[in-house]
Write a protein that holds these residues in place. Structure first.
Motif, mmCIF file in Angstrom:
data_model
loop_
_atom_site.group_PDB
_atom_site.id
_atom_site.type_symbol
_atom_site.label_atom_id
_atom_site.label_comp_id
_atom_site.label_asym_id
_atom_site.label_seq_id
_atom_site.Cartn_x
_atom_site.Cartn_y
_atom_site.Cartn_z
ATOM 1 N N GLU A 144 -76.775 29.657 -6.555
ATOM 2 C CA GLU A 144 -77.408 28.980 -7.690
ATOM 3 C C GLU A 144 -78.875 28.659 -7.430
ATOM 4 N N GLY A 145 -79.316 28.713 -6.180
ATOM 5 C CA GLY A 145 -80.708 28.453 -5.843
ATOM 6 C C GLY A 145 -81.010 27.029 -5.433
ATOM 7 N N PHE A 146 -80.013 26.157 -5.411
ATOM 8 C CA PHE A 146 -80.265 24.768 -5.047
ATOM 9 C C PHE A 146 -80.269 24.573 -3.535
ATOM 10 N N VAL A 147 -79.534 25.379 -2.802
ATOM 11 C CA VAL A 147 -79.438 25.272 -1.344
ATOM 12 C C VAL A 147 -80.097 26.479 -0.698
ATOM 13 N N ASP A 148 -80.940 26.224 0.290
ATOM 14 C CA ASP A 148 -81.471 27.282 1.155
ATOM 15 C C ASP A 148 -80.636 27.268 2.427
ATOM 16 N N LEU A 149 -79.846 28.288 2.624
ATOM 17 C CA LEU A 149 -78.842 28.322 3.686
ATOM 18 C C LEU A 149 -79.316 29.238 4.809
ATOM 19 N N ARG A 150 -79.324 28.722 6.032
ATOM 20 C CA ARG A 150 -79.800 29.471 7.186
ATOM 21 C C ARG A 150 -78.796 29.371 8.332
ATOM 22 N N PRO A 151 -78.540 30.468 9.033
ATOM 23 C CA PRO A 151 -77.637 30.394 10.185
ATOM 24 C C PRO A 151 -78.326 29.792 11.403
ATOM 25 N N PHE A 152 -77.545 29.226 12.282
ATOM 26 C CA PHE A 152 -78.070 28.659 13.521
ATOM 27 C C PHE A 152 -77.195 29.126 14.675
ATOM 28 N N ASP A 153 -77.839 29.331 15.808
ATOM 29 C CA ASP A 153 -77.088 29.707 17.003
ATOM 30 C C ASP A 153 -77.838 29.223 18.230
ATOM 31 N N TYR A 154 -77.096 29.017 19.311
ATOM 32 C CA TYR A 154 -77.691 28.575 20.567
ATOM 33 C C TYR A 154 -78.127 29.772 21.392
ATOM 34 N N PRO A 155 -79.324 29.751 21.949
ATOM 35 C CA PRO A 155 -79.689 30.791 22.918
ATOM 36 C C PRO A 155 -79.065 30.509 24.279
ATOM 37 N N ASP A 156 -78.719 31.565 24.958
ATOM 38 C CA ASP A 156 -78.149 31.459 26.307
ATOM 39 C C ASP A 156 -76.945 30.524 26.334
ATOM 40 N N ALA A 157 -76.087 30.624 25.297
ATOM 41 C CA ALA A 157 -74.939 29.727 25.193
ATOM 42 C C ALA A 157 -73.862 30.045 26.231
ATOM 43 N N GLU A 158 -73.858 31.272 26.755
ATOM 44 C CA GLU A 158 -72.844 31.629 27.744
ATOM 45 C C GLU A 158 -73.106 30.918 29.073
ATOM 46 N N ASN A 159 -74.391 30.770 29.447
ATOM 47 C CA ASN A 159 -74.736 30.111 30.712
ATOM 48 C C ASN A 159 -74.985 28.615 30.548
ATOM 49 N N ASN A 160 -75.477 28.212 29.379
ATOM 50 C CA ASN A 160 -75.780 26.807 29.105
ATOM 51 C C ASN A 160 -74.893 26.358 27.948
ATOM 52 N N THR A 161 -73.664 25.973 28.258
ATOM 53 C CA THR A 161 -72.672 25.664 27.232
ATOM 54 C C THR A 161 -72.959 24.317 26.582
ATOM 55 N N ARG A 162 -72.959 24.277 25.250
ATOM 56 C CA ARG A 162 -73.075 23.028 24.481
ATOM 57 C C ARG A 162 -72.609 23.299 23.065
ATOM 58 N N TYR A 163 -72.512 22.251 22.254
ATOM 59 C CA TYR A 163 -72.057 22.396 20.880
ATOM 60 C C TYR A 163 -72.796 21.400 19.998
ATOM 61 N N VAL A 164 -72.819 21.678 18.704
ATOM 62 C CA VAL A 164 -73.512 20.819 17.746
ATOM 63 C C VAL A 164 -72.807 19.470 17.668
ATOM 64 N N GLY A 165 -73.581 18.391 17.657
ATOM 65 C CA GLY A 165 -73.018 17.059 17.609
ATOM 66 C C GLY A 165 -72.789 16.441 18.963
ATOM 67 N N GLN A 166 -72.943 17.216 20.029
ATOM 68 C CA GLN A 166 -72.767 16.672 21.373
ATOM 69 C C GLN A 166 -73.906 15.709 21.686
ATOM 70 N N LYS A 167 -73.567 14.515 22.190
ATOM 71 C CA LYS A 167 -74.568 13.504 22.510
ATOM 72 C C LYS A 167 -75.090 13.748 23.915
ATOM 73 N N ASP A 168 -75.963 14.746 24.028
ATOM 74 C CA ASP A 168 -76.529 15.112 25.315
ATOM 75 C C ASP A 168 -77.956 15.604 25.089
ATOM 76 N N ALA A 169 -78.725 15.720 26.184
ATOM 77 C CA ALA A 169 -80.153 16.007 26.062
ATOM 78 C C ALA A 169 -80.414 17.398 25.489
ATOM 79 N N GLN A 170 -79.703 18.432 25.998
ATOM 80 C CA GLN A 170 -79.981 19.786 25.539
ATOM 81 C C GLN A 170 -79.652 19.982 24.054
ATOM 82 N N PRO A 171 -78.526 19.497 23.522
ATOM 83 C CA PRO A 171 -78.295 19.601 22.074
ATOM 84 C C PRO A 171 -79.335 18.855 21.231
ATOM 85 N N PHE A 172 -79.862 17.732 21.737
ATOM 86 C CA PHE A 172 -80.932 17.040 21.025
ATOM 87 C C PHE A 172 -82.182 17.921 20.945
#
Length: 586
Positions: free
Chosen positions: A355-383
């Motif tokens: 409809e044009g109201f939302v601009d939707l963009r994908p997000f992904d972590y770089p080097d997620a295999e070696n530096n494991t983290r997830y969205v919402g994690q209360k840690d320095a790297q996710p911040f």
């Protein structure tokens, strides 16, 4: 009755003295009657004195003059300009001066094949090459990357497990430099048709490319190079003079960085279509270039919302209500990024995206295999990763007048504006504070753990935002902001604060004017059950105005099981808890 007396100046000395003393005492007007040659003599003496004073001043300090001559003979004024200046200056050239070659950057050989947009099913789905042309042996290939238009969500039921969304970022140099997007600043891209943009002034505005991404901490102080891919497939390389590193948290393997690549003036007329960053000892060949995106200027008083990342078990019903509330209060665009989002909420975002109201963009972590983290994690790297999203979002929304940085569990409520329209509310605040760079709102917490015993009727009970009517008093911490984009430093914006440009200042909105209403469960250290609750039906009142539109969205976008559950809640048979996403659990 007062009699005015005329005073005359006699040539006789005694009479003159007597008359002069009388005139000073009586305050009469002196009218001097003298011959014309006396007046002329006095004027000549005054003029000569002024000229002598100017010559004495100019002799002590060198000055230059610029004569108002026609353009064709302007160079003849050069000798006059050096009359009182002893420094030697080269004469002004008679003809057009040749443009000197810019030394710091290097030009590489042209590409043998033209780069065009194409997608395929390989591991690099957004590699862009023209298959119709014959590529000779040894020809260099360039790769252009950008955010994909195909929206895909691979939700695995557990946000702590990394699931890669394709095309979310571009790799500049593996495990060292990761680039998410590139934007133009003062670069003008002419659109199709008769529309024309005003070209920026090269003497006042520097044209540069802004790249957003991650940089390894071990390379923070290294010399890096900017690589630009021009429209004629020529690569230009020069030293990266400025970059902004976000240091709100401790050092981590990957830091959020904004790179600024100033264009040489010799390239102001060239088309620039791609950019990347490389180490100083590497050249720019065989690099993955990020496609440059140009500013889209929006109408005056336009308002956008950056809601950061939608992920995990986000409630689709709650998301529909939040988006419709944003429409009601006057928001023009909602920019959100998705990561590992459940299929029902993803369906909602895709619907508003079309409809044009939302601009939707994908997000992904770089080097997620070696530096494991997830969205919402209360840690320095996710911040830090979240700050990269904010860097990218503020550049993408730079064409809007106002930008609000809030989450999907937060609503900015304007108490004093008609129909709670945020645009009229912000204009009212600007009239009160013309030098404001942004507006900060205090937070009212709607604790979803508190039981709500009120019955608003079956039509209202089914709405998620009408189930929680108890809140805390306005809190001073965790403020959120609405920013005026051309009055702030874009690189200074983070979730709860920003820095104003010189000449502007922050403005704290009084709680009697407007607040931020935040819906979330209680944290253990808050002792929410010992706090006093305040009854607040403001958001429920907003839902009452849009209940028909929201109900229609429910019927179209939600599945049958969700609709049955909503209907059961409305009838009062089920008391549903407030935990609707993994973010609430944290």
């Amino acid at each position: 009755m007062m009699i005015k007396r005329k005073c005359t100046y006699s040539r006789r000395r005694k009479a003159a003295q007597m008359e002069l003393s009388w005139m000073i005492k009586s305050g009469c007007v002196l009218r001097m009657r003298a011959s014309s040659h006396v007046v002329l003599t006095i004027l000549i003496i005054l003029t000569t004195t002024i000229l002598l004073m100017q010559l004495v001043y100019l002799h002590g300090k060198p000055h230059t003059f610029e004569l108002m001559l026609p353009t064709k003979t302007r160079h003849n004024a050069a000798p006059v300009a050096r009359i009182f200046d002893k420094t030697e200056r080269p004469p002004r050239p008679m003809g057009k001066q040749k443009v000197q070659t810019f030394r710091p950057f290097q030009r590489f050989g042209r590409e043998h094949c033209i780069v065009r947009f194409r997608s395929n099913n390989t591991n690099s789905p957004y590699e862009l090459l023209d298959e119709t042309m014959n590529v000779t042996a040894g020809a260099q290939k360039y790769y252009l990357y950008r955010h994909p238009t195909k929206m895909v969500s691979k939700y695995n039921g557990n946000i702590t497990i990394h699931v890669k969304n394709p095309g979310a970022y571009s790799v500049g140099l593996e495990q060292t430099i990761y680039l998410m997007s590139a934007f133009s600043r003062n670069l003008v891209q002419m659109p199709k048709g008769n529309t024309r943009f005003k070209q920026p002034d090269p003497g006042k505005e520097v044209r540069h490319v802004v790249l957003v991404g991650w940089l390894g901490y071990q390379n923070i102080n290294d010399t890096l190079r900017c690589c630009l891919l021009l429209g004629n497939d020529t690569i230009v390389s020069f030293i990266n003079q400025k970059r902004l590193v976000w240091t709100q948290v401790n050092k981590q393997p990957l830091m959020a960085v904004k790179f600024f690549c100033d264009l040489p003036k010799e390239l102001y007329g060239e088309k620039v279509k791609g950019a990347c960053i490389s180490l100083h000892d590497e050249n720019c060949l065989n690099k993955k270039f990020v496609a440059i995106e140009f500013l889209k200027k929006q109408p005056k008083d336009s308002l956008a919302v950056c809601s950061k990342i939608a992920y995990g078990q986000l409630s689709a019903q709650r998301l529909i209500e939040w988006l419709e509330i944003q429409k009601l209060v006057g928001v023009d665009k909602v920019l959100t990024y998705y990561y590992n989002l459940n299929s029902e909420a993803m369906k909602v975002l895709l619907h508003y995206y079309k409809e044009g109201f939302v601009d939707l963009r994908p997000f992904d972590y770089p080097d997620a295999e070696n530096n494991t983290r997830y969205v919402g994690q209360k840690d320095a790297q996710p911040f830090i990763d979240e700050q990269v999203v904010l860097y990218e979002a503020l550049e993408r929304l730079r064409g809007y007048t106002y930008t609000a940085v809030i989450d999907v569990d937060e609503v900015i409520y304007a108490r004093t504006s008609p129909k709670h329209n945020l645009k009229k509310f912000l204009n009212m605040l600007l009239r009160r504070e013309p030098k404001a760079a942004g507006f900060s709102f205090r937070t009212e917490l709607f604790i979803t753990d508190w039981q709500n015993k009120e019955d608003l009727g079956r039509n209202m009970n089914k709405f998620w935002h009408a189930r929680y009517l108890n809140r805390t008093r306005p809190l001073d911490d965790r403020t959120k902001n609405i920013l005026i984009n051309d009055r702030i430093i874009l690189g200074s914006v983070w979730t709860h604060n920003y820095t104003a440009l010189h000449g502007y200042k922050k403005y704290q909105v009084s709680a009697s004017f407007g607040t931020l209403k935040h819906y979330r469960p209680c944290r253990k250290n808050w002792h929410c059950f010992l706090r006093r609750g305040y009854r607040d039906t403001n958001i429920a009142g907003l839902m009452k105005n849009i209940q028909e539109d929201v109900t229609n969205r429910f019927n179209v976008l939600l599945n049958n099981s969700t609709l049955l559950e909503i209907d059961a809640i409305a009838k009062g048979r089920i008391l549903k808890g407030g935990i609707d996403s993994e973010e609430d659990k944290t």
